[in-house]
Structures are given as structure tokens and as C-alpha cells.
Scaffold this active site. Structure first.
Site, PDB file in Angstrom:
ATOM      1  N   CYS A 117      26.236 -37.232 -16.590  1.00 36.12           N
ATOM      2  CA  CYS A 117      26.646 -35.911 -17.094  1.00 36.12           C
ATOM      3  C   CYS A 117      26.998 -35.921 -18.575  1.00 36.12           C
ATOM      4  CB  CYS A 117      27.817 -35.377 -16.278  1.00 36.12           C
ATOM      5  SG  CYS A 117      27.389 -35.163 -14.554  1.00 36.12           S
ATOM      6  N   HIS A 257      31.787 -30.052 -20.266  1.00 37.59           N
ATOM      7  CA  HIS A 257      30.916 -30.286 -19.116  1.00 37.59           C
ATOM      8  C   HIS A 257      31.428 -29.451 -17.937  1.00 37.59           C
ATOM      9  CE1 HIS A 257      28.626 -32.039 -15.986  1.00 37.59           C
ATOM     10  NE2 HIS A 257      29.613 -32.765 -15.482  1.00 37.59           N
ATOM     11  N   ASN A 287      27.239 -27.413 -11.419  1.00 35.08           N
ATOM     12  CA  ASN A 287      27.125 -28.605 -12.259  1.00 35.08           C
ATOM     13  C   ASN A 287      25.657 -29.026 -12.329  1.00 35.08           C
ATOM     14  OD1 ASN A 287      27.164 -31.166 -13.376  1.00 35.08           O
ATOM     15  ND2 ASN A 287      28.855 -31.930 -12.129  1.00 35.08           N
TER      16      ASN A 287
HETATM   17  O1  UT7 Z   1      30.004 -34.286 -13.087  1.00 35.23           O
HETATM   18  C1  UT7 Z   1      30.447 -35.625 -13.065  1.00 35.23           C
HETATM   19  C2  UT7 Z   1      31.907 -35.715 -12.930  1.00 35.23           C
HETATM   20  N1  UT7 Z   1      32.328 -35.117 -11.677  1.00 35.23           N
HETATM   21  C3  UT7 Z   1      33.498 -34.529 -11.601  1.00 35.23           C
HETATM   22  O2  UT7 Z   1      34.193 -34.415 -12.600  1.00 35.23           O
HETATM   23  C4  UT7 Z   1      33.968 -34.060 -10.240  1.00 35.23           C
HETATM   24  C5  UT7 Z   1      35.428 -34.385 -10.057  1.00 35.23           C
HETATM   25  N2  UT7 Z   1      35.951 -34.091  -8.737  1.00 35.23           N
HETATM   26  C6  UT7 Z   1      36.113 -32.833  -8.281  1.00 35.23           C
HETATM   27  O3  UT7 Z   1      35.754 -31.883  -8.926  1.00 35.23           O
HETATM   28  C7  UT7 Z   1      36.877 -32.652  -6.989  1.00 35.23           C
HETATM   29  O4  UT7 Z   1      37.477 -33.861  -6.623  1.00 35.23           O
HETATM   30  C8  UT7 Z   1      36.001 -32.149  -5.815  1.00 35.23           C
HETATM   31  C9  UT7 Z   1      35.586 -30.702  -6.082  1.00 35.23           C
HETATM   32  C10 UT7 Z   1      34.764 -33.010  -5.658  1.00 35.23           C
HETATM   33  C11 UT7 Z   1      36.796 -32.146  -4.522  1.00 35.23           C
HETATM   34  O5  UT7 Z   1      38.002 -31.404  -4.657  1.00 35.23           O
HETATM   35  P1  UT7 Z   1      39.405 -32.064  -4.218  1.00 35.23           P
HETATM   36  O6  UT7 Z   1      40.419 -31.048  -4.445  1.00 35.23           O
HETATM   37  O7  UT7 Z   1      39.530 -33.362  -4.958  1.00 35.23           O
HETATM   38  O8  UT7 Z   1      39.213 -32.266  -2.672  1.00 35.23           O
HETATM   39  P2  UT7 Z   1      39.257 -33.619  -1.810  1.00 35.23           P
HETATM   40  O9  UT7 Z   1      37.989 -34.367  -1.971  1.00 35.23           O
HETATM   41  O10 UT7 Z   1      40.534 -34.320  -2.070  1.00 35.23           O
HETATM   42  O11 UT7 Z   1      39.310 -33.007  -0.356  1.00 35.23           O
HETATM   43  C12 UT7 Z   1      40.420 -32.195   0.073  1.00 35.23           C
HETATM   44  C13 UT7 Z   1      40.113 -31.713   1.478  1.00 35.23           C
HETATM   45  C14 UT7 Z   1      39.657 -32.839   2.428  1.00 35.23           C
HETATM   46  O12 UT7 Z   1      40.193 -32.555   3.700  1.00 35.23           O
HETATM   47  P3  UT7 Z   1      41.477 -33.376   4.243  1.00 35.23           P
HETATM   48  O13 UT7 Z   1      41.054 -34.813   4.214  1.00 35.23           O
HETATM   49  O14 UT7 Z   1      42.566 -33.047   3.260  1.00 35.23           O
HETATM   50  O15 UT7 Z   1      41.648 -32.804   5.588  1.00 35.23           O
HETATM   51  C15 UT7 Z   1      38.148 -32.656   2.458  1.00 35.23           C
HETATM   52  O16 UT7 Z   1      37.596 -33.100   3.674  1.00 35.23           O
HETATM   53  O17 UT7 Z   1      39.037 -30.755   1.433  1.00 35.23           O
HETATM   54  C16 UT7 Z   1      38.011 -31.169   2.343  1.00 35.23           C
HETATM   55  N3  UT7 Z   1      36.729 -30.756   1.790  1.00 35.23           N
HETATM   56  C17 UT7 Z   1      36.185 -29.564   2.018  1.00 35.23           C
HETATM   57  N4  UT7 Z   1      36.591 -28.522   2.755  1.00 35.23           N
HETATM   58  C18 UT7 Z   1      35.801 -27.431   2.766  1.00 35.23           C
HETATM   59  C19 UT7 Z   1      35.917 -31.483   0.973  1.00 35.23           C
HETATM   60  N5  UT7 Z   1      34.832 -30.755   0.657  1.00 35.23           N
HETATM   61  C20 UT7 Z   1      34.977 -29.556   1.303  1.00 35.23           C
HETATM   62  C21 UT7 Z   1      34.196 -28.398   1.363  1.00 35.23           C
HETATM   63  N6  UT7 Z   1      34.645 -27.371   2.113  1.00 35.23           N
HETATM   64  N7  UT7 Z   1      33.033 -28.281   0.692  1.00 35.23           N
END
Ligand code: UT7
Length: 363
Positions: A117, A257, A287
Site C-alpha cells: 500500500c 492511504h 482500500n
Molecule cells: O492497507 C494496508 C494496511 N492495512 C490497514 O491499515 C488495516 C488495519 N486494520 C484495520 O483496519 C482493522 O483492524 C480491521 C478493519 C481490519 C478490523 O477492525 P477491528 O476493529 O480491528 O476488528 P477486529 O479484527 O479486532 O475484530 C473485532 C470483532 C471480532 O469479533 P470478536 O472476536 O470480538 O467476537 C471479529 O470476529 O469483529 C469481528 N469481525 C466482524 N464482524 C462483522 C471481524 N470482521 C467482521 C465483519 N463483520 N466484517
């Protein structure tokens, strides 16, 4: 001898006409519009469907063609093409060679750069240095990705994040104090475990097993990537701002980004720039990896004025990251009469009209 700077003199872009919204996404994986909007900030993303075309070159060619039209540059006047992409059409030949051949840029050389990215940021620095060397006067830098080609639509952790698109800029030599002024770039190599594609390269070659295990898709452990992205992009922006005497009162645009709207807001907060000075299109572009920065320029071009001070920042797999300070080279409004993306973004154009424009560009 007068100092030569490399200034952006035009922007072209392309997004495919198929729009995948959160409602459709919720039918593909267990997710919801509320979750995606709250946690990522994406409402819709453009997807290049196989029946329309394939490969990142499909999109980049269209972006470059638009750039040549807008800038009225003769194809023969282009001396180099650099493509920042993580989803090249092939391992080889390069995407740049496909574009150069297809568009008849017969006096150009070119190559691809892969820095995930952060690719466009690095490519802009590289392209600018070709110009600053005094040997080249006009080159094209492309950024874009066909992210849907490596997105696992069975993985709700990653599939709502990504979209397809590409854009490009014309870089030209100038002796005015315009263009890329300063840059800070780093790679730490520590990010592998959090963000990668496991198979398909020379280390873990494609096999039935790698396909069965779905190892040819993006793997991301979101939380650590999020943390690193906020810290590293903010630090880089702060460093570039300080080094160039920039602050909330004189930065015109932060161009971050587009990985997550929460990351973009955090970066802007750190140097105290209000959100109306931050380019954001993640809501309808998602993205697009190497495409995010030039697609922002493509959409915001009408609002840009000669002399505007821009800070770009990006973060990607590797980890790769950095920030650049650039002074804009022309009044966008004159050049951007053909950038309807802005009307769509401002709600002055319906989704159907926007789709029609995306389709009609597709020649
Ligand atoms: O472009 C290159 C660089 N990339 C980035 O900068 C991306 C950086 N990361 C992010 O933007 C975020 O970490 C994400 C958008 C990928 C995820 O958001 P988050 O707030 O960090 O969520 P998480 O992965 O900690 O998941 C929280 C909860 C989990 O459930 P439990 O374990 O708390 O029960 C996931 O299973 O949300 C759940 N979850 C979802 N729920 C509904 C994960 N994806 C989804 C989804 N829909 N699509």
C-alpha cells in the site's frame, strides 16, 4: 545550474463500473453495513468483474489514456512509466511494459514497483528523482490494484476492506519551487506475520495444496496492523511537517492511504489538521492499495490550487511506510472538468449516473 524539481501536471483515473455495496457483502459473508461503516468506513467498492476485463493493466491503461487526453501530451513524449502495484498482470513481463506497448509510448522505458500500500509513495519519489537527475522531462507514475483478484470472499476479516481501481499522474520537470519537496520512507520487515500472501511466489510455489488451503489470498491480522499504521503514518507526517515548517495553519491537504477511516482521522488529529483538509474516499472506493493516493488526487483535483501544500502518507505490508511533502503545480478546476467522481462524492450525482460514467469511460 538551476535546480530541477518534479511537479505533477495532470491526473488520470479509472474505477470499474461494478459497485459492490455492504448489502451485497452481507449476503457473501456474515457481516453488516453497520459493522463495516463503524469499524472501517466503507460503504461501497468498485470491483473489476472478469466479464469486463482483468488484470491491473486493464484499469491502468484506461487511467493513462485519460491522463494523456487531459494533458494533451503526445504518447511519444513520455519517457518512462512506473507502475506501483501488488497485483501485476503477471510475474513478468511488467505491467509497465504492457501499458507502454498498448498505448504506443514508444520512447518510454518502464518498470513495476512493489511496496504494497506504500507503493505509490515510493514510485512518486523514484519518478521524481528520475526527473531531478535532469535526464528525463516527462514521466508517468501509476498506482493501482486489482485487489479483488486476491481477496478471500470467505473471510469477513478482510473482504469488506478492499476494492479495485487505478490512477496515475504526469510528472514533469520545472525550475519553479513546486512538486515533490521532501520525503521520509522506511521499511522494517517486521510486518510479515500480520499482512501477507502465503503462496504463489518463489518461496511457496503454487500447488494443489496451496490452492486448497486458500493461500493465494490476502491474510491480515487487523489489530496489530492498525496499531502500526496509526503510529507510523502519524510519526512520518509529523516529521515531514516539522522538517518543512508545516502545521495545521498552513497544510492545505493531508492525503492518507485509505485503509480505515479511523486511521485517517487519527493521523489528521495528530498534527491538528481538521477533517475537511483530509482527502477521504474510502467510503466509496475502499482500500485499493497502490491506488488510494492517486485516486484521491483524481477525485479532489478540482479543489486543488497551484501552490497548495500537500502531505502524502501511506502504510502497507512489509511493513512499508512514509510521508512526502509536495507543492501542487496547477489550478485543478481548469483541468478537472472531466472528473465527475467529485460530483458523485459530493452527492450531486446519483449512483446510476456515476455507474454510467464509469462504463462509458471503458473503451
Ligand atoms: O492497507 C494496508 C494496511 N492495512 C490497514 O491499515 C488495516 C488495519 N486494520 C484495520 O483496519 C482493522 O483492524 C480491521 C478493519 C481490519 C478490523 O477492525 P477491528 O476493529 O480491528 O476488528 P477486529 O479484527 O479486532 O475484530 C473485532 C470483532 C471480532 O469479533 P470478536 O472476536 O470480538 O467476537 C471479529 O470476529 O469483529 C469481528 N469481525 C466482524 N464482524 C462483522 C471481524 N470482521 C467482521 C465483519 N463483520 N466484517
Amino acid at each position: 545550474m538551476e535546480k530541477i524539481n518534479a511537479v505533477i501536471t495532470g491526473v488520470g483515473g479509472y474505477v470499474p463500473d461494478y459497485i459492490l455495496d455492504n448489502e451485497e457483502m452481507s449476503r457473501i459473508v456474515d457481516t453488516s453495513d453497520e459493522w463495516i461503516m463503524e469499524r472501517i468506513g466503507v460503504k461501497t467498492r468498485h470491483i473489476l468483474k472478469p466479464e469486463q476485463g482483468s488484470g491491473v493493466s486493464y484499469m491502468m491503461k484506461r487511467a493513462v489514456r485519460q491522463l494523456l487526453e487531459k494533458t494533451q501530451a503526445e504518447p511519444e513524449s513520455i519517457e518512462a512509466v512506473i507502475c506501483a502495484t501488488t497485483t501485476p498482470d503477471y510475474h513478468f513481463p511488467s505491467t509497465a511494459s504492457i501499458i507502454i506497448g498498448a498505448l504506443g509510448l514508444k520512447n518510454a522505458f518502464g518498470f513495476d514497483m512493489e511496496a504494497a500500500c506504500a507503493g505509490f509513495l515510493y514510485a512518486l519519489e523514484t519518478g521524481s528523482n528520475l526527473i531531478r537527475s535532469g535526464r528525463y522531462k516527462r514521466i508517468i507514475v501509476c498506482g493501482g490494484d486489482h485487489m479483488s483478484s486476491m481477496t478471500n470472499y470467505q473471510d469477513r476479516n478482510t473482504c469488506p476492506i478492499f476494492g479495485d481501481g487505478a490512477a496515475c499522474v504526469m510528472l514533469e520537470a520545472t525550475t519553479e519551487e513546486l512538486g515533490l519537496i521532501d520525503g521520509f520512507y522506511r521499511v522494517d520487515g517486521e510486518g510479515y506475520e500480520y499482512l501477507h500472501m502465503e503462496a504463489g511466489g518463489s518461496r511457496n510455489m503454487p500447488s494443489h495444496e496451496t490452492v486448497d488451503k486458500r493461500l493465494h489470498f490476502v491474510f491480515q491480522d487487523g489489530r496489530p496492523v492498525f496499531k502500526h499504521a496509526v503510529t507510523k503514518m502519524s510519526d512520518a507526517v509529523e516529521l515531514i511537517a516539522k522538517r518543512n515548517g508545516l502545521g495545521c495553519d498552513n497544510v492545505d491537504w493531508i492525503v492518507p492511504h485509505q485503509a480505515n477511516v479511523r486511521i485517517e482521522s487519527a493521523v489528521a488529529r495528530r498534527i491538528g489538521v481538521s477533517e475537511d483538509h483530509v482527502m477521504i474516499n474510502i467510503d466509496h472506493m475502499a482500500n485499493t492499495s497502490g491506488g488510494t493516493l492517486p485516486l484521491c488526487l483524481w477525485e479532489y483535483e478540482p479543489q486543488l490550487k497551484k501552490g497548495d501544500k500537500l502531505i502524502f502518507t501511506a502504510f502497507g505490508a512489509g511493513f512499508t511506510w512514509g510521508a512526502s511533502y509536495l507543492v501542487w503545480g496547477y489550478d485543478g478546476a481548469k483541468e478537472a472538468a472531466k472528473s465527475p467522481a467529485v460530483f458523485y462524492k459530493e452527492g450531486k450525482m446519483s449512483r446510476e449516473e456515476w455507474k454510467e460514467i464509469c462504463t462509458s469511460r471503458d473503451s
